[in-house]
Design an enzyme around this catalytic site. Structure first.
Site, short mmCIF file in Angstrom:
data_model
loop_
_atom_site.label_atom_id
_atom_site.label_comp_id
_atom_site.label_asym_id
_atom_site.label_seq_id
_atom_site.Cartn_x
_atom_site.Cartn_y
_atom_site.Cartn_z
N LYS A 169 0.85 -1.19 0.00
CA LYS A 169 0.00 0.00 0.00
C LYS A 169 0.89 1.24 0.00
O LYS A 169 1.75 1.39 0.86
CB LYS A 169 -0.90 0.00 1.22
N ARG A 203 -11.12 10.43 1.56
CA ARG A 203 -11.13 11.16 2.83
C ARG A 203 -12.46 11.89 2.99
O ARG A 203 -13.04 11.92 4.06
CB ARG A 203 -9.96 12.14 2.86
N SER A 262 -10.43 5.61 -4.79
CA SER A 262 -11.35 6.74 -4.98
C SER A 262 -10.86 7.73 -6.04
O SER A 262 -11.65 8.21 -6.86
CB SER A 262 -11.56 7.45 -3.65
N LYS A 269 -2.28 -1.40 -3.71
CA LYS A 269 -3.14 -0.22 -3.67
C LYS A 269 -2.28 1.05 -3.74
O LYS A 269 -1.29 1.11 -3.03
CB LYS A 269 -3.92 -0.24 -2.36
#
Ligand code: PBG
Length: 338
Positions: free
Chosen positions: A202, A212, A288, A262
């Site tokens: 990650k 967020r 996102s 990720k």
């Protein structure tokens, strides 16, 4: 003068296999199916559905709506849902105490979804950031994220999630050693069938921006002096690739069943290396910011949304992913059905 069709050997024509839909289908190397998708879903404590401005088409779901989403996943052939909580500011504190609340939003959402569609796997993020007022994934002392003190809280959170019925624990915190401690705690609690998909590689990434907002996490670095500006002391440096292999090796040794990379699209080279090196079920998260980029361009008429969604997800399969965590899951499943 007409150009010679091919310089060396005129019988070699790569386009022969591209001439018709049937030839292209016949030789296609990777295939995207609804069974490749893990649907990432945001839940909130209020009623109904609340749009997330930075992620057009994504809404925060109430527990009741999340249960409906689980039934929808089942109907669409989507095997699993990853659930993320939007937590009100008043519920947050410096150590994320609410992360392990057995009556909290996540526990209720997991139960609601498992009751509605027991056949659909539920995955939970093991991480403190939705619950901390500073937005970091760990306990902070004098500006440093404490590794082992954070793990203690993560274990409590993971056990709570597993007891609520969560099938896959997905630690996304990047503390060292958390997979092993979590696995040992699950065994000791008689929860030996709970799966772990570790966010093994990650990266500290700008592409988490819209998330967020989606989960109501504060901007990093804007709080007290105790609030570091980024996650660079625990998440990986975007420039690194060999290090990802070491992270994955550790998580496998510690007891992860599946590993994840990720973000997704900018890191498909990492996916391919991991698949080649470990032959483990390897997933990637189309995060996102990747979702927002596609949607923003599509809304401006700059690209064809449906085609971009399917092409982007197919790229994950081509790179070697067993599956993709994506906010596009239901849309992609419908496109694939059509
Ligand atoms: C936090 C977590 C993040 C995401 C999933 N879990 C953000 C972060 O690490 O800062 C990002 C998801 C997305 O951007 O879609 N542990």
């Amino acid at each position: 003068m007409s150009a010679a069709p091919l310089a060396s050997y005129p019988a070699l024509r790569m386009r022969r296999l591209r001439q018709a839909d049937w030839t292209r289908r016949l030789v296609r190397e990777s295939r995207l199916a609804p069974s490749d998708l893990i649907w990432s879903v945001i839940v909130h404590d209020g009623e109904g559905r609340v749009p997330v401005a930075s992620m057009p088409g994504v809404q925060r779901l109430s527990v009741a709506e999340a249960a409906k989403a689980a039934r929808e996943a089942k109907a669409l052939g989507i095997p699993a849902i990853a659930v993320f909580p939007h937590v009100d500011g008043g519920e947050k504190n410096a150590v994320g105490s609410k992360a392990a609340d057995p009556d909290g939003l996540i526990a209720r959402a997991v139960k609601g979804m498992k009751d509605a569609a027991p056949e659909v796997g539920i995955m939970c993020d093991v991480a403190l950031d939705p619950f901390t007022d500073h937005g970091h994934d760990g306990v902070i002392e004098a500006g440093r994220i404490l590794n082992d003190a954070t793990i203690e809280r993560l274990v409590a959170q993971g056990l709570m999630q597993a007891r609520a019925g969560c099938d896959i624990l997905a630690p996304s915190d990047m503390m060292d050693g958390r997979v092993g401690v979590l696995r040992t705690a699950l065994e000791a609690a008689g929860l030996q069938d709970t799966l772990i998909m570790s966010y093994a590689a990650k990266y500290a990434s700008a592409f988490y921006g819209p998330y967020r907002e989606a989960i109501g996490s504060s901007k990093l670095g804007t709080g007290s002096a105790d609030n570091p500006a980024d996650k660079a002391t625990y998440q990986m440096d975007a420039a690194n690739s060999d290090e990802a292999l070491r992270e994955v090796a550790l998580d496998i040794a510690e007891g992860a069943d599946m590993v994840m990379v990720k973000p997704g699209m900018p890191y498909l080279d990492i996916v391919r290396r991991i698949v080649d090196a470990f032959s483990m079920p390897t997933f990637a998260f189309q995060v996102s910011g990747e979702y927002a980029m596609i949607m923003a361009a599509a809304q401006n008429g700059w690209l064809d949304e449906d085609r971009a969604v399917l092409e982007s997800l197919t790229a994950f399969k081509r790179a070697g992913c067993a599956g993709v965590i994506t906010y596009f899951a239901p849309r992609a499943a419908r496109l694939l059905e059509a």
